[in-house]
Design an enzyme around this catalytic site. Structure first.
Site, short mmCIF file in Angstrom:
data_model
loop_
_atom_site.label_atom_id
_atom_site.label_comp_id
_atom_site.label_asym_id
_atom_site.label_seq_id
_atom_site.Cartn_x
_atom_site.Cartn_y
_atom_site.Cartn_z
N CYS A 113 53.64 77.91 43.95
CA CYS A 113 53.71 78.88 45.05
C CYS A 113 54.17 80.26 44.58
O CYS A 113 54.11 81.22 45.34
CB CYS A 113 54.61 78.36 46.15
SG CYS A 113 54.06 76.78 46.76
N HIS A 249 56.98 83.96 50.53
CA HIS A 249 56.10 82.78 50.55
C HIS A 249 56.38 82.00 51.83
O HIS A 249 57.54 81.75 52.17
CB HIS A 249 56.37 81.93 49.31
CG HIS A 249 55.75 80.58 49.38
ND1 HIS A 249 54.44 80.39 49.75
CD2 HIS A 249 56.27 79.34 49.16
CE1 HIS A 249 54.17 79.09 49.75
NE2 HIS A 249 55.26 78.44 49.40
N ASN A 279 51.89 76.01 54.75
CA ASN A 279 52.19 76.45 53.38
C ASN A 279 50.90 76.47 52.57
O ASN A 279 50.34 75.42 52.27
CB ASN A 279 53.22 75.48 52.78
CG ASN A 279 53.57 75.82 51.34
OD1 ASN A 279 52.89 76.59 50.68
ND2 ASN A 279 54.65 75.21 50.85
N1 ACO Z 1 57.70 63.79 61.74
C1 ACO Z 1 58.76 63.16 62.29
N2 ACO Z 1 59.82 62.78 61.58
C2 ACO Z 1 59.83 63.04 60.25
C3 ACO Z 1 58.76 63.72 59.63
C4 ACO Z 1 57.66 64.09 60.42
N3 ACO Z 1 56.60 64.73 59.92
N4 ACO Z 1 59.05 63.87 58.31
C5 ACO Z 1 60.25 63.31 58.12
N5 ACO Z 1 60.71 62.81 59.30
C6 ACO Z 1 61.98 62.15 59.56
C7 ACO Z 1 62.59 61.57 58.31
O1 ACO Z 1 62.06 60.30 58.04
C8 ACO Z 1 64.04 61.54 58.68
O2 ACO Z 1 64.29 60.41 59.50
P1 ACO Z 1 65.62 59.53 59.30
O3 ACO Z 1 66.75 60.48 59.62
O4 ACO Z 1 65.44 58.44 60.29
O5 ACO Z 1 65.60 59.10 57.89
C9 ACO Z 1 64.25 62.77 59.56
O6 ACO Z 1 62.92 63.10 60.03
C10 ACO Z 1 64.79 63.95 58.81
O7 ACO Z 1 64.06 64.10 57.60
P2 ACO Z 1 64.43 65.18 56.56
O8 ACO Z 1 63.56 65.02 55.35
O9 ACO Z 1 65.90 65.19 56.37
O10 ACO Z 1 64.00 66.51 57.36
P3 ACO Z 1 64.29 67.99 56.99
O11 ACO Z 1 65.00 68.66 58.09
O12 ACO Z 1 64.82 68.16 55.60
O13 ACO Z 1 62.80 68.59 56.99
C11 ACO Z 1 61.08 69.27 55.48
C12 ACO Z 1 61.85 68.10 56.07
C13 ACO Z 1 60.37 70.00 56.60
C14 ACO Z 1 60.07 68.73 54.47
C15 ACO Z 1 62.09 70.24 54.79
O14 ACO Z 1 62.95 69.51 53.95
C16 ACO Z 1 61.42 71.31 53.99
O15 ACO Z 1 60.72 72.16 54.52
N6 ACO Z 1 61.64 71.34 52.66
C17 ACO Z 1 61.04 72.37 51.83
C18 ACO Z 1 59.67 71.92 51.46
C19 ACO Z 1 58.85 73.02 50.84
O16 ACO Z 1 58.99 74.17 51.18
N7 ACO Z 1 57.97 72.61 49.92
C20 ACO Z 1 57.03 73.46 49.34
C21 ACO Z 1 57.58 74.33 48.26
S1 ACO Z 1 56.43 75.44 47.70
C22 ACO Z 1 55.35 74.74 46.56
O17 ACO Z 1 55.48 74.89 45.37
C23 ACO Z 1 54.18 73.94 47.07
#
Ligand code: ACO
Length: 322
Positions: A113, A249, A279
């Site tokens: 990214c 980004h 993204n």
């Molecule tokens: N729908 C519903 N529930 C979900 C989903 C979903 N799509 N995904 C995860 N959950 C659940 C999990 O299972 C978890 O449940 P649990 O508490 O029963 O275990 C709960 O929701 C919380 O999950 P978390 O992973 O803690 O959620 P978080 O608030 O961290 O959000 C996310 C997850 C959106 C992926 C976040 O961590 C994030 O945006 N991280 C950065 C990712 C990113 O930017 N990546 C790209 C980088 S750039 C590149 O190089 C491509």
């Protein structure tokens, strides 16, 4: 010499995948996705007509039109992609062929990214060294090819797009201002392997989809992006309060909100299109710049800090003046 952005273009696949559509595919909800990421919909490419190279060609043509230049004036094409459809030749050679930029040298690079910022600063370095007068820089991604559509932790995040910028050498007292970093020790936070590297399909297949530790990437982004923007400002004596726009980004609305808060800069200075695009990796910064230009928000002298971050881990920031 410094490269000034004189043309911008983008391409978005016509197919839109909404959060409601995703509710039919995995256990998730529109409410959860909007609250945790800010994403409402993303565009998904057609594998036959909207490959990374084809989308890049469309974005390139728009940027060349916007710059009002003859494609034969382009000396350099750099295309950033993490999800390229081409092994050989490079996608940038396809862009060259399809745009008629027959005098350009061409290469692709992969910095996830951070790809567009890496390509932009590489082109700037060629310009500063006097090797190149006009450069075409692109970010193009079909992330949907690498998404596991059964994994709700990743499939809700990504989208497809391409963006392009034309840089033109101009006499200037100032140098190109940028900072780029990488930490390969943290590559396991976010990775995908190439399909043909191993023999054992059982071991191979899961690794060919994006594998992501979302929490780690989130923590990294909200720490590294404010740090690198401060580093850029200190290194080049930039007053952050005089910057008009922070073009980040687009990975997660909450990441952008956290950066705004940590830098104590109003959120209005952080334009976003994550709600409509998800993204799109290296395509996010040039696509957003293109939108801003079309909306009349990029005027002569507009001061921007652009920042990217992602797999590698890699991260970077650039000062751009229009
Ligand atoms: N729908 C519903 N529930 C979900 C989903 C979903 N799509 N995904 C995860 N959950 C659940 C999990 O299972 C978890 O449940 P649990 O508490 O029963 O275990 C709960 O929701 C919380 O999950 P978390 O992973 O803690 O959620 P978080 O608030 O961290 O959000 C996310 C997850 C959106 C992926 C976040 O961590 C994030 O945006 N991280 C950065 C990712 C990113 O930017 N990546 C790209 C980088 S750039 C590149 O190089 C491509």
């Amino acid at each position: 010499m410094i490269g000034k952005i004189v043309g911008l273009g983008s391409y978005l696949p016509s197919k839109v995948l909404t959060n409601k559509d995703l509710e039919e595919m995995v256990e998730t909800s529109d409410e959860w996705i909007v609250e945790r990421t800010g994403i409402r919909e993303r565009h998904i490419s057609d594998p036959y007509t909207e490959s990374v190279s084809q989308m890049a060609v469309n974005a390139a043509k728009e940027a060349i039109r916007d710059a009002a230049i003859d494609p034969e004036e382009i000396d350099l094409i750099i295309l950033a992609s993490t999800t390229s459809n081409m092994v050989i030749p490079s996608c940038s050679c396809v862009v060259q062929r399809e745009t008629g930029a027959k005098n350009a040298m061409c290469f692709d690079l992969n910095s996830a990214c951070t790809g567009f910022l890496t390509a932009y600063n590489t082109a700037q370095s060629f310009i500063e060294a006097g090797h190149v007068k006009t450069a075409l820089v692109l970010g193009s991604e079909c992330t949907s090819n690498y998404v596991d559509w059964t994994d709700r932790g990743t499939c809700i995040l990504f989208g497809d797009a391409a963006g392009a910028a034309v840089l033109r050498a101009q006499e200037s007292d100032r140098k190109n201002m940028f900072v780029l970093h990488a930490d390969g020790r943290r590559s396991d936070c976010l990775y995908a392997e190439n399909m043909k590297q191993r023999k054992d399909p059982e071991e191979l297949i899961p690794k060919t989809f994006f594998q992501m530790d979302g929490k780690e990437v989130f923590k990294f982004a909200v720490t590294a992006v404010p740090q690198i923007i401060k580093e850029l400002c200190t290194k080049f004596s930039i007053d952050k309060d005089e910057v008009d726009l922070f073009v980040l980004h687009q990975a997660n609305r909450r990441i952008i909100e956290a950066v705004s808060k940590r830098l104590d800069i109003p959120l209005e200075k952080f334009p976003m299109n994550i709600d409509r695009m998800g993204n799109t990796s290296s395509a996010s910064v040039p696509s957003l710049l293109t939108e801003l230009k079309k909306a009349g928000r990029l005027k002569e002298g507009t001061k921007i800090i652009a920042s990217g971050f992602g797999a590698g881990l890699t991260w970077g920031a650039s000062y751009i003046e229009f």
